[in-house]
Structure formats: C-alpha cells, structure tokens
Design a protein around this motif. Structure first.
Motif, PDB file in Angstrom:
ATOM      1  N   HIS A   1      -8.720   6.515   6.346  1.00 35.52           N
ATOM      2  CA  HIS A   1      -7.769   6.477   5.224  1.00 35.52           C
ATOM      3  C   HIS A   1      -7.171   5.077   5.079  1.00 35.52           C
ATOM      4  N   ALA A   2      -6.694   4.515   6.198  1.00 36.53           N
ATOM      5  CA  ALA A   2      -6.047   3.201   6.168  1.00 36.53           C
ATOM      6  C   ALA A   2      -7.012   2.121   5.690  1.00 36.53           C
ATOM      7  N   THR A   3      -8.243   2.169   6.197  1.00 35.51           N
ATOM      8  CA  THR A   3      -9.244   1.154   5.829  1.00 35.51           C
ATOM      9  C   THR A   3      -9.589   1.216   4.344  1.00 35.51           C
ATOM     10  N   LEU A   4      -9.851   2.430   3.854  1.00 34.64           N
ATOM     11  CA  LEU A   4     -10.235   2.564   2.452  1.00 34.64           C
ATOM     12  C   LEU A   4      -9.063   2.307   1.513  1.00 34.64           C
ATOM     13  N   THR A   5      -7.845   2.658   1.934  1.00 33.79           N
ATOM     14  CA  THR A   5      -6.674   2.355   1.105  1.00 33.79           C
ATOM     15  C   THR A   5      -6.529   0.852   0.953  1.00 33.79           C
TER      16      THR A   5
ATOM     17  N   SER B   1     -18.588   7.406   1.484  1.00 34.10           N
ATOM     18  CA  SER B   1     -17.604   8.259   2.133  1.00 34.10           C
ATOM     19  C   SER B   1     -17.603   9.629   1.486  1.00 34.10           C
ATOM     20  N   THR B   2     -17.182  10.605   2.253  1.00 33.84           N
ATOM     21  CA  THR B   2     -17.101  11.966   1.722  1.00 33.84           C
ATOM     22  C   THR B   2     -15.773  12.132   0.995  1.00 33.84           C
ATOM     23  N   HIS B   3     -15.434  13.364   0.684  1.00 28.83           N
ATOM     24  CA  HIS B   3     -14.153  13.649   0.028  1.00 28.83           C
ATOM     25  C   HIS B   3     -13.006  13.115   0.887  1.00 28.83           C
ATOM     26  N   TRP B   4     -11.952  12.651   0.239  1.00 31.02           N
ATOM     27  CA  TRP B   4     -10.819  12.031   0.937  1.00 31.02           C
ATOM     28  C   TRP B   4     -10.277  12.908   2.062  1.00 31.02           C
TER      29      TRP B   4
ATOM     30  N   LEU C   1       0.794  -1.228   0.000  1.00 32.98           N
ATOM     31  CA  LEU C   1       0.000   0.000   0.000  1.00 32.98           C
ATOM     32  C   LEU C   1       0.827   1.278   0.000  1.00 32.98           C
ATOM     33  N   GLY C   2       2.165   1.175   0.022  1.00 36.58           N
ATOM     34  CA  GLY C   2       2.989   2.375   0.159  1.00 36.58           C
ATOM     35  C   GLY C   2       2.724   3.423  -0.905  1.00 36.58           C
ATOM     36  N   LEU C   3       3.025   3.104  -2.158  1.00 35.97           N
ATOM     37  CA  LEU C   3       2.839   4.081  -3.234  1.00 35.97           C
ATOM     38  C   LEU C   3       1.372   4.450  -3.415  1.00 35.97           C
ATOM     39  N   LEU C   4       0.487   3.469  -3.257  1.00 39.99           N
ATOM     40  CA  LEU C   4      -0.938   3.753  -3.390  1.00 39.99           C
ATOM     41  C   LEU C   4      -1.389   4.770  -2.353  1.00 39.99           C
ATOM     42  N   SER C   5      -0.917   4.637  -1.111  1.00 39.80           N
ATOM     43  CA  SER C   5      -1.309   5.594  -0.068  1.00 39.80           C
ATOM     44  C   SER C   5      -0.758   6.989  -0.374  1.00 39.80           C
TER      45      SER C   5
END
Length: 468
Positions: free
Chosen positions: A353-357, A342-345, A247-251
C-alpha cells in the motif's frame, strides 16, 4: 386548592413563549423540515440532469447522521480505546473527543448555497480579479469518465484563490468537496464554507485519533461517490516550485477502495497566475523569519485592499493579469494497479500500500506539473532570471521570450499566448512586473530586476521552470 396564585407578568410571558416554541418544535418543525427536504431533493434531481458528475445521496444526508457514523466507525472506536489507554482517561471521554473532531471536520452541504451563492460568487470574484482562461482540457477523456466512478481532482497549490477559480470553472461539471485548512475557520466564513461541502482539516495534526477520524470521513465520502478536490502538495508553494507530494489524504482515499465495486478516477489539474495575491507573504514565511501574527496579517490585507480601492476610485486599477487552469487526462486507479501488475487494492499488504501510494502520488504530481500553463509573467520572469547579470533591453527580452516559447511548445507544455501575439505576451508580462516595481528601466533603457526582488522574479519563473 382554589386559592389564587399571583405570578409576575414576565414569568407568564416567558412560560407562554416556551410553550409556543414546544408546540412549533413538535407539530410544525417536522412538517417544515419534510417540505424543505423534499424541495431540496427536487432541486438536486434537476441539477443532476445537467451535471456530468452527479450529486450523490451522501452529500444530502443530515450532518448529525454523518457525524455519528464517522465517530462510531469501528476504526475510530478502536483508536479511541487506544487514545484512552495512552492518556489515562475513560473511553467515554475519548469517544466524546472523537465526536468533537467529527463535528469539526464534517461539512453541511447545501446545493442551494453551492450553486446559487458559491459558484456565482466564485465567478464574480475570479473574473473581477483576473482574466480567467481555460488552458488545456482533454474533453474526450473527461467525457469518458464513468458516471458511477468516484472522481478526485488533484491540483497544485499556488494561492487560496485556487479554490475559487476551480470551483468556477468546474461548476458545470460537478459540486467539488475541498479539504480546507484552519485559515478559513472564521465565525461567519466557516459556516458558508461548510455549506459548500468543504471539510476542515488540521494540516499539521499529529494526533492519531484525529487522523483516524479524518480518514473515516474521507473514506466514507469516497465510497459514497462524492467528487473531491485535493492539493497534492498539502500546502501553498512558498518558492513557486512544486512541493513534494503529501500522501495523507491520498492514502485515505485509496483506503476507501478496499471494499469498493466502482473505480476511482483521478483528474490532474494545473493552475498558474500572473500574480499570486499572497506571493510576498509566502516568501516571507519561507525565509525563516518569525511567523506573522493575526493582527499583522489583517493589517497587511487591509492595506492591500485600501491601496487597490484608491486605484479603482482613481480609474487606474487593473486586474491582476491572467489566471489559467488546465484539466488533464484522467488516471484510473484500476488501470494503474493493472499497470503495476498488482491485484485489487484490498489484496495488498501494508508495505505494498505504502509503495503504490507513493508511486501514484508522484505520478499524479508529475501529470499536474506538466499541465501548469505558461503565462506572460512567468515567461518574462524566467527570461529575466535566465539572463542573470546580462543587460536586456525590450527587444532582446522579446527575443528571449520568443525562444523560450518555442522551447516550451517543443516540450509539449501548454503556453497561453495573449491574443495569439507573442510581442503582446511580453508587453503584458512586463507591464505587470513594472507596475509592481519589481522590474525597473535603467537610464540606458535596459531592464533590471529591482534590488531585493530577485527572489520574487524567481518565484514566478519557478512556476514553469520545470517545463523546460
């Protein structure tokens, strides 16, 4: 005052050369830079008339400017202060370290190098080694991607040829920016790779300051609309199966959307090969044995090249079968968030953030897995692997592969059938395995996996096993 001073000739010549360099630097160099920059901008404007995903101004910004912006990003400066406290060093030293990391990461994109050298070299190398085929492509969905969106190609990682193959097939759409591992940091090679817009990363870096610098660059590139390509698994598959999502680059990419006004769109890409050049090396690295030294790797590579050169000179060399790439339906981040209610990021907290990523990463990897094309070697390997100890002749093997193709098509998988002939599909796949002495024919005419190569057959079977 009027005395004559004698100087050695070499000193006079050296002083003259230094003066000439100063004149060129002050008077001519700015004009030359302006002229070359104007020509480069014209070339990019011309390219943008043909590309679906345009080259954004960020990619043509001077490298030194981008390095400075990354190193002095507020998040990086805060990380530098924290780094200085932890290691008992002056803040200035920590900031210098951040600048060094930034210089290591930031590319030096050249449209000329990418399109005139990089893509042509990618095409030549791809077609010289493989029969390259476009598997599945949702053309209508790809065409509907907004031109102002930040686009990220997300792929599985089977070979270092992935960079080359996808660059070749996507060259008519955009210039891709890859994250490249430390394997490519060779004196001459890294200069060429930087010029194609790739950026270098340390795969296993635990340094918090380094990660913050990398996150800063990726965030800036994403916000500026740079078309990126990332491998969701992080590294090469060592057993043929899809690895867990990293998840590094994706996050980092998702963090760029906090202040973005445009959507971020992910395009799943699935790759497969009849022969992965590094297959035995990857499995050797997976069996727990001691890592091979650079000398050993170089010796193996040279031996491989020498063997294939001799085959080529003898007229007995064949390409390494098929390589196929499929492009799937784009996934919009805004649509994903809406789907998750969910609303805007930017409005989400750290836990959300962690859950949705994690959820997005797993969904994208599942999409990529469904796109992996079934090729002749994988089909034959899976049929042999499923047969276990059962003895198969060529006719029974063809029957098994035929049934396997039906199962794959029924499940919605993308099967590349060579020349639309299923018998030929088996012939091609089996020929590749027998040429490499992975599969041998016994005296009674039955086909057997060569002793010790069971894992290699499973490696190729695993590429499509999840599809059935």
């Amino acid at each position: 005052m009027g005395e004559t001073v004698e100087l050695p000739l070499w000193l006079v010549v050296l002083a003259g050369l230094l003066a000439l360099v100063g004149i060129v630097d002050r008077l001519l160099t700015p004009s030359v830079r302006w002229y070359l920059h104007r020509r480069a901008n014209r070339a990019i404007d011309e390219l943008n008339t043909r590309l679906k995903l345009k080259i954004r101004p960020f990619r043509t910004t001077g490298r030194s400017i981008v390095v400075d912006r990354v190193a002095h990003d507020p998040d990086v400066l805060a990380a530098a202060e924290e780094h200085a406290r932890e290691h008992g060093m002056p803040v200035e030293v920590a900031i210098d370290t951040a600048e060094r990391y930034a210089r290591e990461i930031v590319p030096a994109f050249s449209a000329y190098v990418y399109f005139r050298i990089g893509t042509r070299l990618a095409r030549w190398l791809s077609t010289a080694l493989y029969k390259v085929r476009l598997g599945y492509s949702d053309s209508d969905a790809l065409a509907a991607v907004p031109s102002n969106a930040s686009v990220v190609f997300v792929m599985n990682h089977r070979s270092n040829m992935d960079y080359v193959i996808v660059t070749y097939l996507a060259s008519a759409t955009s210039a891709l920016s890859y994250a490249v591992g430390e394997w490519a940091r060779l004196p001459v090679l890294q200069t060429l790779i930087r010029a194609t817009g790739a950026y270098f990363i340390r795969r296993d870096a635990r340094n918090r300051l380094y990660r913050r610098v990398l996150a800063s660059y990726v965030r800036m590139a994403t916000q500026s609309g740079v078309t990126q390509a990332i491998f969701l698994e992080g590294g090469l598959s060592r057993d043929g199966k899809l690895r867990p999502v990293k998840l590094g680059l994706l996050s980092y990419i998702l963090s760029a959307t906090e202040n973005a006004t445009e959507d971020t769109v992910f395009i799943p890409v699935g790759l497969n090969y009849d022969r992965v050049l590094e297959d035995r090396s990857l499995m050797a690295a997976d069996d727990g044995s001691a890592p091979r030294t650079t000398v050993q790797k170089t010796a193996t590579t040279l031996a491989f090249l020498w063997k294939n050169l001799r085959l080529r000179l003898a007229g007995r060399w064949h390409r390494f079968g098929y390589a196929s790439v499929s492009f799937g339906r784009p996934v919009s981040l805004s649509a994903f968030l809406e789907e998750k209610n969910s609303t805007h990021w930017a409005a989400l907290d750290e836990a959300e953030h962690a859950t949705l990523t994690q959820e997005l990463g797993e969904r994208l990897l599942a999409d990529v897995g469904e796109l992996i094309p079934a090729l002749p070697v994988s089909l034959v390997a899976l049929a042999l692997d499923e047969a276990g100890s059962e003895k198969l002749d060529r006719l029974s093997l063809k029957a098994r592969v035929d049934a396997l193709i039906d199962r794959l098509i029924e499940s919605g998988a993308h099967v590349h059938i060579a020349h639309q002939d299923r018998d030929y599909e088996v012939t091609v796949g089996l020929r590749m395995l027998t040429m490499r002495h992975i599969v041998v024919q016994a005296d009674d005419g039955t086909l057997q996996i060569a002793p010790g190569d069971e894992r290699l057959v499973a490696y190729y079977a695993n590429a499509i096993r999840h599809l059935v």
